[in-house]
Write a protein that holds these residues in place. Sequence first.
Motif, PDB file in Angstrom:
ATOM      1  N   PHE A  67       0.836  -1.197   0.000  1.00  0.00           N
ATOM      2  CA  PHE A  67       0.000   0.000   0.000  1.00  0.00           C
ATOM      3  C   PHE A  67       0.877   1.255   0.000  1.00  0.00           C
ATOM      4  O   PHE A  67       2.088   1.184   0.192  1.00  0.00           O
ATOM      5  CB  PHE A  67      -0.928  -0.016   1.209  1.00  0.00           C
ATOM      6  CG  PHE A  67      -1.893  -1.167   1.215  1.00  0.00           C
ATOM      7  CD1 PHE A  67      -2.799  -1.333   0.180  1.00  0.00           C
ATOM      8  CD2 PHE A  67      -1.895  -2.102   2.254  1.00  0.00           C
ATOM      9  CE1 PHE A  67      -3.699  -2.397   0.169  1.00  0.00           C
ATOM     10  CE2 PHE A  67      -2.786  -3.169   2.249  1.00  0.00           C
ATOM     11  CZ  PHE A  67      -3.692  -3.319   1.207  1.00  0.00           C
ATOM     12  N   ASP A  68       0.239   2.409  -0.179  1.00  0.00           N
ATOM     13  CA  ASP A  68       1.022   3.644  -0.328  1.00  0.00           C
ATOM     14  C   ASP A  68       1.415   4.286   0.997  1.00  0.00           C
ATOM     15  O   ASP A  68       2.231   5.211   1.020  1.00  0.00           O
ATOM     16  CB  ASP A  68       0.291   4.658  -1.211  1.00  0.00           C
ATOM     17  CG  ASP A  68      -1.058   5.106  -0.652  1.00  0.00           C
ATOM     18  OD1 ASP A  68      -1.350   4.799   0.524  1.00  0.00           O
ATOM     19  OD2 ASP A  68      -1.823   5.754  -1.404  1.00  0.00           O
ATOM     20  N   GLY A  69       0.834   3.831   2.113  1.00  0.00           N
ATOM     21  CA  GLY A  69       1.204   4.373   3.418  1.00  0.00           C
ATOM     22  C   GLY A  69       0.687   5.763   3.699  1.00  0.00           C
ATOM     23  O   GLY A  69       1.131   6.414   4.651  1.00  0.00           O
ATOM     24  N   ARG A  70      -0.283   6.223   2.916  1.00  0.00           N
ATOM     25  CA  ARG A  70      -0.791   7.590   3.070  1.00  0.00           C
ATOM     26  C   ARG A  70      -2.219   7.639   3.603  1.00  0.00           C
ATOM     27  O   ARG A  70      -2.805   8.717   3.703  1.00  0.00           O
ATOM     28  CB  ARG A  70      -0.728   8.312   1.724  1.00  0.00           C
ATOM     29  CG  ARG A  70       0.684   8.457   1.185  1.00  0.00           C
ATOM     30  CD  ARG A  70       0.684   8.947  -0.241  1.00  0.00           C
ATOM     31  NE  ARG A  70       2.035   9.006  -0.782  1.00  0.00           N
ATOM     32  CZ  ARG A  70       2.317   9.035  -2.085  1.00  0.00           C
ATOM     33  NH1 ARG A  70       1.335   8.998  -2.971  1.00  0.00           N
ATOM     34  NH2 ARG A  70       3.576   9.084  -2.500  1.00  0.00           N
ATOM     35  N   ALA A  71      -2.790   6.500   3.938  1.00  0.00           N
ATOM     36  CA  ALA A  71      -4.179   6.465   4.395  1.00  0.00           C
ATOM     37  C   ALA A  71      -4.303   7.072   5.790  1.00  0.00           C
ATOM     38  O   ALA A  71      -3.312   7.334   6.478  1.00  0.00           O
ATOM     39  CB  ALA A  71      -4.687   5.024   4.395  1.00  0.00           C
ATOM     40  N   THR A  72      -5.546   7.270   6.200  1.00  0.00           N
ATOM     41  CA  THR A  72      -5.821   7.765   7.549  1.00  0.00           C
ATOM     42  C   THR A  72      -6.783   6.831   8.283  1.00  0.00           C
ATOM     43  O   THR A  72      -7.143   7.099   9.428  1.00  0.00           O
ATOM     44  CB  THR A  72      -6.415   9.182   7.508  1.00  0.00           C
ATOM     45  OG1 THR A  72      -7.566   9.186   6.653  1.00  0.00           O
ATOM     46  CG2 THR A  72      -5.382  10.170   6.960  1.00  0.00           C
ATOM     47  N   SER A  73      -7.209   5.770   7.628  1.00  0.00           N
ATOM     48  CA  SER A  73      -8.025   4.731   8.250  1.00  0.00           C
ATOM     49  C   SER A  73      -7.512   3.389   7.747  1.00  0.00           C
ATOM     50  O   SER A  73      -6.846   3.314   6.699  1.00  0.00           O
ATOM     51  CB  SER A  73      -9.511   4.919   7.913  1.00  0.00           C
ATOM     52  OG  SER A  73      -9.716   4.857   6.514  1.00  0.00           O
ATOM     53  N   PRO A  74      -7.792   2.302   8.470  1.00  0.00           N
ATOM     54  CA  PRO A  74      -7.176   1.016   8.124  1.00  0.00           C
ATOM     55  C   PRO A  74      -7.439   0.586   6.674  1.00  0.00           C
ATOM     56  O   PRO A  74      -8.556   0.730   6.158  1.00  0.00           O
ATOM     57  CB  PRO A  74      -7.836   0.050   9.121  1.00  0.00           C
ATOM     58  CG  PRO A  74      -8.157   0.904  10.307  1.00  0.00           C
ATOM     59  CD  PRO A  74      -8.567   2.228   9.725  1.00  0.00           C
ATOM     60  N   TYR A  75      -6.387   0.063   6.042  1.00  0.00           N
ATOM     61  CA  TYR A  75      -6.510  -0.424   4.677  1.00  0.00           C
ATOM     62  C   TYR A  75      -7.381  -1.674   4.637  1.00  0.00           C
ATOM     63  O   TYR A  75      -7.122  -2.647   5.346  1.00  0.00           O
ATOM     64  CB  TYR A  75      -5.134  -0.772   4.111  1.00  0.00           C
ATOM     65  CG  TYR A  75      -4.300   0.432   3.734  1.00  0.00           C
ATOM     66  CD1 TYR A  75      -4.464   1.051   2.503  1.00  0.00           C
ATOM     67  CD2 TYR A  75      -3.351   0.942   4.608  1.00  0.00           C
ATOM     68  CE1 TYR A  75      -3.696   2.148   2.147  1.00  0.00           C
ATOM     69  CE2 TYR A  75      -2.586   2.049   4.266  1.00  0.00           C
ATOM     70  CZ  TYR A  75      -2.762   2.651   3.031  1.00  0.00           C
ATOM     71  OH  TYR A  75      -2.016   3.741   2.695  1.00  0.00           O
ATOM     72  N   ALA A  76      -8.404  -1.657   3.792  1.00  0.00           N
ATOM     73  CA  ALA A  76      -9.218  -2.848   3.575  1.00  0.00           C
ATOM     74  C   ALA A  76      -8.432  -3.864   2.761  1.00  0.00           C
ATOM     75  O   ALA A  76      -7.472  -3.524   2.051  1.00  0.00           O
ATOM     76  CB  ALA A  76     -10.505  -2.477   2.844  1.00  0.00           C
ATOM     77  N   GLU A  77      -8.859  -5.107   2.845  1.00  0.00           N
ATOM     78  CA  GLU A  77      -8.163  -6.178   2.125  1.00  0.00           C
ATOM     79  C   GLU A  77      -8.203  -5.962   0.613  1.00  0.00           C
ATOM     80  O   GLU A  77      -7.283  -6.382  -0.103  1.00  0.00           O
ATOM     81  CB  GLU A  77      -8.785  -7.529   2.481  1.00  0.00           C
ATOM     82  CG  GLU A  77      -8.565  -7.960   3.917  1.00  0.00           C
ATOM     83  CD  GLU A  77      -9.554  -7.359   4.904  1.00  0.00           C
ATOM     84  OE1 GLU A  77      -9.506  -7.740   6.091  1.00  0.00           O
ATOM     85  OE2 GLU A  77     -10.398  -6.502   4.495  1.00  0.00           O
ATOM     86  N   ASP A  78      -9.249  -5.291   0.124  1.00  0.00           N
ATOM     87  CA  ASP A  78      -9.373  -5.066  -1.316  1.00  0.00           C
ATOM     88  C   ASP A  78      -8.978  -3.650  -1.728  1.00  0.00           C
ATOM     89  O   ASP A  78      -9.266  -3.219  -2.847  1.00  0.00           O
ATOM     90  CB  ASP A  78     -10.789  -5.372  -1.783  1.00  0.00           C
ATOM     91  CG  ASP A  78     -11.851  -4.494  -1.105  1.00  0.00           C
ATOM     92  OD1 ASP A  78     -11.488  -3.714  -0.197  1.00  0.00           O
ATOM     93  OD2 ASP A  78     -13.034  -4.606  -1.474  1.00  0.00           O
ATOM     94  N   ALA A  79      -8.311  -2.918  -0.842  1.00  0.00           N
ATOM     95  CA  ALA A  79      -7.841  -1.581  -1.206  1.00  0.00           C
ATOM     96  C   ALA A  79      -6.823  -1.677  -2.343  1.00  0.00           C
ATOM     97  O   ALA A  79      -6.062  -2.652  -2.428  1.00  0.00           O
ATOM     98  CB  ALA A  79      -7.208  -0.903   0.006  1.00  0.00           C
ATOM     99  N   PRO A  80      -6.794  -0.694  -3.239  1.00  0.00           N
ATOM    100  CA  PRO A  80      -5.832  -0.738  -4.341  1.00  0.00           C
ATOM    101  C   PRO A  80      -4.395  -0.746  -3.824  1.00  0.00           C
ATOM    102  O   PRO A  80      -4.067  -0.015  -2.885  1.00  0.00           O
ATOM    103  CB  PRO A  80      -6.121   0.549  -5.121  1.00  0.00           C
ATOM    104  CG  PRO A  80      -7.503   0.955  -4.716  1.00  0.00           C
ATOM    105  CD  PRO A  80      -7.669   0.489  -3.301  1.00  0.00           C
ATOM    106  N   VAL A  81      -3.564  -1.571  -4.427  1.00  0.00           N
ATOM    107  CA  VAL A  81      -2.154  -1.566  -4.050  1.00  0.00           C
ATOM    108  C   VAL A  81      -1.466  -0.420  -4.783  1.00  0.00           C
ATOM    109  O   VAL A  81      -1.805  -0.090  -5.919  1.00  0.00           O
ATOM    110  CB  VAL A  81      -1.462  -2.913  -4.353  1.00  0.00           C
ATOM    111  CG1 VAL A  81      -2.119  -4.037  -3.568  1.00  0.00           C
ATOM    112  CG2 VAL A  81      -1.482  -3.221  -5.842  1.00  0.00           C
ATOM    113  N   ALA A  82      -0.503   0.195  -4.104  1.00  0.00           N
ATOM    114  CA  ALA A  82       0.239   1.324  -4.679  1.00  0.00           C
ATOM    115  C   ALA A  82       1.592   1.409  -3.994  1.00  0.00           C
ATOM    116  O   ALA A  82       1.881   2.359  -3.270  1.00  0.00           O
ATOM    117  CB  ALA A  82      -0.540   2.624  -4.522  1.00  0.00           C
TER     118      ALA A  82
END
Length: 246
Positions: A67-82
Amino acid sequence: MRDADACRRAAEGVDVVVNCAAWTAVDDAETAEPAAAQVNATGAEHLAVAAREAGARLVQVSTDYVFDGRATSPYAEDAPVAPQSAYGRTKADGERLAVGAHTDTLVVRTAWLYGAHGRCFPRTIAGALDQRDTLDVVDDQVGQPTWTADVADLVLRLVAADAPAGAYHATSSGQVSWHGFAQAVAEEAGTDPARVRPTTSAAFVRPAPRPAYSVLGHDALRRLGIEPIGDWRERFAVAAPSVLGR
């Protein structure tokens, strides 16, 4: 991992193949991405093919670095990889290639691992506190410290539950910064947590970018009725005697 025939031989006669092998030298991967990819991507594909041919499930262990490490809430399992680093790119490619080669693949992402064997953050911090009066540890990177024993237990529970193929997150619940984790290490080591002082990532520039936010969600587990790993602080209190050897 680099040898497809060796992977086939390793998978013969088994029901489940768990791929724990990886190039994990994050900074080194920045200047050796092709070599890292041979293990993290091509190697994962070799093992997926071998598991498919053997009629075995594959558990592909992966990482928050996809993941991109820029989120502010937990990454879902189906979140886009970046992915933002060579290591992250090779691990994301490993996920893609493994799933492409074998439909019966569980992608199990974990992060901030520590355990009783090998190098890990808690032992490094405890050792440094034995040698120095104070330590500066970054307070602007947040994640979920996770005990390797808990990851192994969750993988077993996923397999026993015959979980559908897909992505799952094997991290502790809750979240904390590296500084907060280091203070917990100090406490478990029997010393004053105030000896660990906060600083920023700017003070520790590394070749590979570190995710500022590495908190992974656990909704896919809950939908299956599988309990996620418990709170990071509670689990570290249980793990600390074996991890720190004290």
